[in-house]
Design an enzyme around this catalytic site. Structure first.
Site, short mmCIF file in Angstrom:
data_model
loop_
_atom_site.label_atom_id
_atom_site.label_comp_id
_atom_site.label_asym_id
_atom_site.label_seq_id
_atom_site.Cartn_x
_atom_site.Cartn_y
_atom_site.Cartn_z
CG HIS A 1 -1.65 1.21 1.39
ND1 HIS A 1 -3.11 1.38 0.40
CD2 HIS A 1 -1.54 2.71 2.33
CE1 HIS A 1 -3.08 2.79 0.91
NE2 HIS A 1 -2.48 3.56 1.96
CG ASP B 1 -11.84 3.33 6.97
OD1 ASP B 1 -10.56 4.61 7.37
OD2 ASP B 1 -11.42 3.85 5.57
NE ARG C 1 -9.60 10.70 10.54
CZ ARG C 1 -8.81 9.90 10.01
NH1 ARG C 1 -9.27 9.03 9.15
NH2 ARG C 1 -8.29 10.36 9.26
CB SER D 1 -7.97 5.26 8.03
OG SER D 1 -8.80 5.51 6.77
CE LYS E 1 -8.56 3.02 2.99
NZ LYS E 1 -8.80 3.87 3.89
#
Length: 443
Positions: free
Chosen positions: A82, A161, A168, A183, A187
């Site tokens: 990621h 999320d 947020r 967050s 995922k």
């Protein structure tokens, strides 16, 4: 339990239990706890922080709030990668086939882009015929058959999320490291990865602007991975200038193909080999990082990684001939050179500004409803530290529309993203640190 008591506890610096965090997240998703109370709780976290255990519990609660992908039918250790987001970042298109060629199964779900250029899914759709939608059975079977599949996110992954991030965004609590870390990691965990490699960007074109904040975020995410039994490694990389020279969907696919042929930009190639080596090491197919790096380097230069990418394209109904003939990708009708206004050295390149320029050309979305033009974007011809003469191209715009006034405006915007110096400027550092459960190793 009462929500107000948990807000009060966190506001005063207390630690919430696993049960309390799970109760809050479940209530928020089900609608029994209102936005205004979760907003107050998020602000309390912003000021008081969370322990590693609390952050891990929050991550697992968000991962469990919706669908979770079960990758256990795929043999081997599944390692995901990621990136926290950048400009000219084509790493997934290179790293995924490279790692799959090494024998590590890559079962990846990716998203579309919002702002700047498209996401990984948009880039893959620049390949004629490529299908990003696959059933779960097709997805798993493809990874079993050829070792790699990359599909669009589907189902109801991490609804907590999605709700919390939207809240947020309008309550000034986005830039809280525990909330950012949970967050991202929720995922990854919901997507089924056994182990995770993170590319944490730092600099002007990144979410985290300073090295200190980037290291802190990386440490938080590695701690979550360790806490929940998903070994995680993070590499801190520079986003003070675009990673690769190409910014745009088809342009980045072509750059990925060049790299898989061993002819790609040096910085992009180096980072992809670094990330791939960590994935191969975590996947248990090399005894040391050095051996993993040697292995993926050999696979890149032997053509095995390019062959795997071609196999992957064909498996998802794309035009495999693109691997040998990049000209089959969508092509922009016009190319416009952007000349340097003066002699000197390139002292800075504003990656974020150039990302927005690519979006203005049509390569990204300002809203979710916008349609991307897969052919357009820009390609840089200079990096920080390069010598340039007045009139020499800094970049080339790829566009499908010619409007003299608009083109001049975009050319001016492109030039304004470059800083110049009369004195020699050192090239920027590519990688700053590697963060593991054992600590931070600065490079």
């Amino acid at each position: 339990m009462r929500t107000v008591d948990l807000i009060h506890k966190k506001r005063n610096g207390g630690e919430l239990s696993n049960e309390e965090i799970g109760w809050l997240i479940e209530g928020y998703v089900q609608g029994t706890i209102p936005d205004y109370q979760i907003s107050a709780w998020a602000m309390a976290i912003y000021f008081q922080g969370m322990s590693a255990r609390e952050t891990a519990d929050l991550t697992l609660a968000m991962a469990a709030s919706g669908d979770q992908v079960d990758l256990s039918p795929i043999p081997g250790i599944k390692v995901d990668k990621h990136s926290t987001g950048g400009v000219g970042d084509t790493t997934t298109l290179i790293v995924a086939p490279l790692v799959a060629a090494a024998g590590v199964p890559v079962a990846k779900m990716s998203g579309r882009g919002l702002g700047h250029t498209g996401g990984t899914v948009d880039k893959l759709e620049a390949i004629p015929g490529f299908q990003v939608e696959r059933s779960t059975d097709q997805f798993l079977q493809q990874v079993r058959d050829i070792g790699i599949a990359v599909v669009g996110q589907s189902g109801n992954l991490t609804p907590a999320d999605k709700k919390l991030y939207g809240l947020r965004d309008v309550t000034a609590t986005v830039d809280s490291i525990p909330l950012i870390a949970s967050s991202i990691m929720s995922k990854k965990i919901a997507s089924g990865a056994d182990r995770i490699v993170l590319d944490v960007k730092t600099g002007k074109g990144a979410f985290m602007k300073t090295l200190e904040d980037s290291v802190a975020l990386a440490q938080a995410m590695v701690a979550i991975g360790t806490e929940v039994g998903r070994e995680t490694v993070a590499v801190i990389t520079n986003m003070d200038e675009p990673l690769g020279p190409s910014i745009g969907n088809a342009l980045e696919v072509q750059e990925a193909l060049d790299t898989l042929r061993g002819e790609g930009p040096a910085e992009l190639t180096q980072l992809c080999l670094e990330l791939a080596a960590h994935m191969v090491l975590l996947g248990g197919l090399a005894a040391t990082y050095e051996r993993a790096l040697q292995q993926v380097t050999e696979l890149l230069h032997s053509g095995a990684a390019l062959a795997k990418f071609k196999q992957f394209i064909v498996a998802q109904e794309g035009d495999g001939a693109v691997a040998d003939e990049p000209g089959r990708l969508p092509q922009a009708a016009y190319r416009v050179a952007v000349p340097a206004p003066q002699d000197g050295y390139i002292a800075a390149i504003d990656a974020e500004s150039l990302g927005v320029t690519a979006m203005m050309l049509g390569a990204g979305r300002a809203t979710k409803e916008d349609q991307i033009d897969l052919a357009v974007g820009l390609k840089l011809t200079k990096r920080v530290g390069d010598r340039v003469r007045a009139g020499e191209p800094l970049a080339e715009l790829y566009t499908n529309r010619i409007d003299a006034e608009e083109t001049d405006r975009i050319k001016e915007r492109t030039v304004s993203a470059f800083g110049f110096s009369e004195q020699f400027v050192e090239p920027l550092k590519l990688m700053y640190a590697v963060v593991t459960k054992d600590g931070v190793q600065y490079l």
